[in-house]
Design a protein around this motif. Sequence first.
Motif, mmCIF file in Angstrom:
data_model
loop_
_atom_site.group_PDB
_atom_site.id
_atom_site.type_symbol
_atom_site.label_atom_id
_atom_site.label_comp_id
_atom_site.label_asym_id
_atom_site.label_seq_id
_atom_site.Cartn_x
_atom_site.Cartn_y
_atom_site.Cartn_z
ATOM 1 N N UNK A 127 0.838 -1.191 0.000
ATOM 2 C CA UNK A 127 0.000 0.000 0.000
ATOM 3 C C UNK A 127 0.867 1.233 0.000
ATOM 4 N N UNK A 128 0.703 2.074 -0.997
ATOM 5 C CA UNK A 128 1.533 3.276 -1.110
ATOM 6 C C UNK A 128 0.743 4.446 -0.542
ATOM 7 N N UNK A 129 0.974 4.681 0.762
ATOM 8 C CA UNK A 129 0.235 5.702 1.487
ATOM 9 C C UNK A 129 -0.976 5.126 2.193
ATOM 10 N N UNK A 130 -1.527 5.918 3.086
ATOM 11 C CA UNK A 130 -2.732 5.549 3.825
ATOM 12 C C UNK A 130 -3.514 6.813 4.140
ATOM 13 N N UNK A 131 -4.758 6.842 3.723
ATOM 14 C CA UNK A 131 -5.631 7.990 3.988
ATOM 15 C C UNK A 131 -4.879 9.304 3.760
ATOM 16 N N UNK A 132 -4.305 9.422 2.591
ATOM 17 C CA UNK A 132 -3.479 10.592 2.279
ATOM 18 C C UNK A 132 -4.275 11.885 2.256
ATOM 19 N N UNK A 133 -5.575 11.777 2.203
ATOM 20 C CA UNK A 133 -6.460 12.939 2.279
ATOM 21 C C UNK A 133 -6.677 13.388 3.721
ATOM 22 N N UNK A 161 -2.912 14.984 4.530
ATOM 23 C CA UNK A 161 -3.890 16.004 4.115
ATOM 24 C C UNK A 161 -3.565 16.541 2.715
ATOM 25 N N UNK A 162 -3.322 15.620 1.800
ATOM 26 C CA UNK A 162 -2.948 15.974 0.435
ATOM 27 C C UNK A 162 -4.175 16.218 -0.431
ATOM 28 N N UNK A 163 -3.978 16.957 -1.492
ATOM 29 C CA UNK A 163 -4.977 17.011 -2.549
ATOM 30 C C UNK A 163 -4.801 15.771 -3.418
#
Length: 507
Positions: free
Chosen positions: A190-196, A201-203
């Motif tokens: 998994x590349x990242x987790x809940x990146x939003x 807090x990414x776009x």
Amino acid sequence: MKTKIIPFVFLISCFTLAQNVKITILESEAKDTISKHIYGHFAEHLGRCIYDGIYVGEENKVIPNTNGVRNDIIKALKELQIPNLRWPGGCFADIYHWKDAIGPKEDRKHIENLSWGNIRENNAFGTHEFLDLCEQLGAEPYLAVNMNSGTVQEAMEWEQYVNNENGASSLTDLRAKNGRDKPWKVKYWGIGNESWDCGGHMTADYYVNLYKRYATAMTSYSNTEKLYRIAVGPGTDDYEWTETVMKNIPARRIEGLSVHHYSVFDWSSKGSSFEFSDNEYYKTMKRAWFMEEFITKNSEIMDKYDPEKNVGLIVDEWGGWYETIPSGGGQLYQQNTIRDAMIAGLSLNVFNNHADRVHMANLAQTVNVLQAVILTKDEKMILTPTYHVMNMYKVHQDALLLPTTIENNPDYNGIAAISVSASKSENGTKHISLVNIDLIKSHDITIDIDDISNVSAQILTSKKVQDHNTFENPESIKPINFKDFKVKNGKITVKVPPISVIVFKGK
């Protein structure tokens, strides 16, 4: 347009209406296989999931363990035939640096778990311990990469450390020095987790560009199997995020898209896990049923860019989420009741029925956290109603999905009472999993299925939806044989009790 809210008193009166439900099994239309990975699990460094849950330490002489992992948990998870296990998070993954937790345990870096309570951890359970556990379980590991506070190089080196052949580099030399000559060959990443959210807090646009860097560096150049790279998808009905990811990531750089959904009726006041009202129960069930819409709408977007369905939809966090029980001794510790059995049965039916797109799912979480299948207290362990549902449903793993239709499904303010999925194994055995989430009424159901005989069944139910197993009474709720049905001329007729899960078996 505002949704009309029907008073709960009126809902109760609706339950008295009789419904005759007809389910048709369309075996002639079967074409998709239910991936065993739909029955996956998730273990995060959170509360008492890892430490004092799965892992008690090699020095523990009271609780039988293998390399620090509880033997009773190993036995219980092997019985479930869990196909994969996601680790180390969750939000924890985005503060986790894998090199801190390899080598001699006395030399490992102690860290502060900033994601979950600022608890000090000694990193005794790291990459080697986790991957060795997966080998014991016969489960595929699913590693979540630190995309927030980590680097592309750190992720690339982690993949090389666990996957490359011995002697390929100083990383594999280091792995051998730490006691492991051969690679583990980890496929799922998994590349990242809940990146939003907690993952940066990414776009969506920023995430996509960063993801492409990671996915390009993490390749299968020296591995015998192709990596399965999973991009972050939405955790709400933010379908624009899905659109951005699917539109802008090249097909050769993505194998899966993750989504998260919890059956929470009110995030500001999630309610008790075992002392809840009938109204709270139905609100929870309504959120559980949202999984159908959530998967359908995400799948429609994915179909635009991936009509051949090569990219899997990965529901790598799902389940019920309630207020923490302080006496449980850990964050997000909650009880597990018949309500959770309903969530599990309903959700797994949804995943099965979307087997063409849903390639994996991970219940949150395995031990002592959220909708756990196992709860522990010192040397004691209990199996929850959710555990028993997953054990009943494991017959669907890697079986041929038999499409179904439902006519006259009772509907209470937008909540369907009956959920179903069916499958056929390689040896010709057919299984039908049936859920009645109705709190009050039994429902008469006719299942039309060609050519079935020697039918047997198991049921999981209880008198009250709040009922649960305890350490004093660990087998209060468990599956029992069910015989209150008839089979004649390719039809099964059954009166399904309230709040029950039934799995039929026949040939």
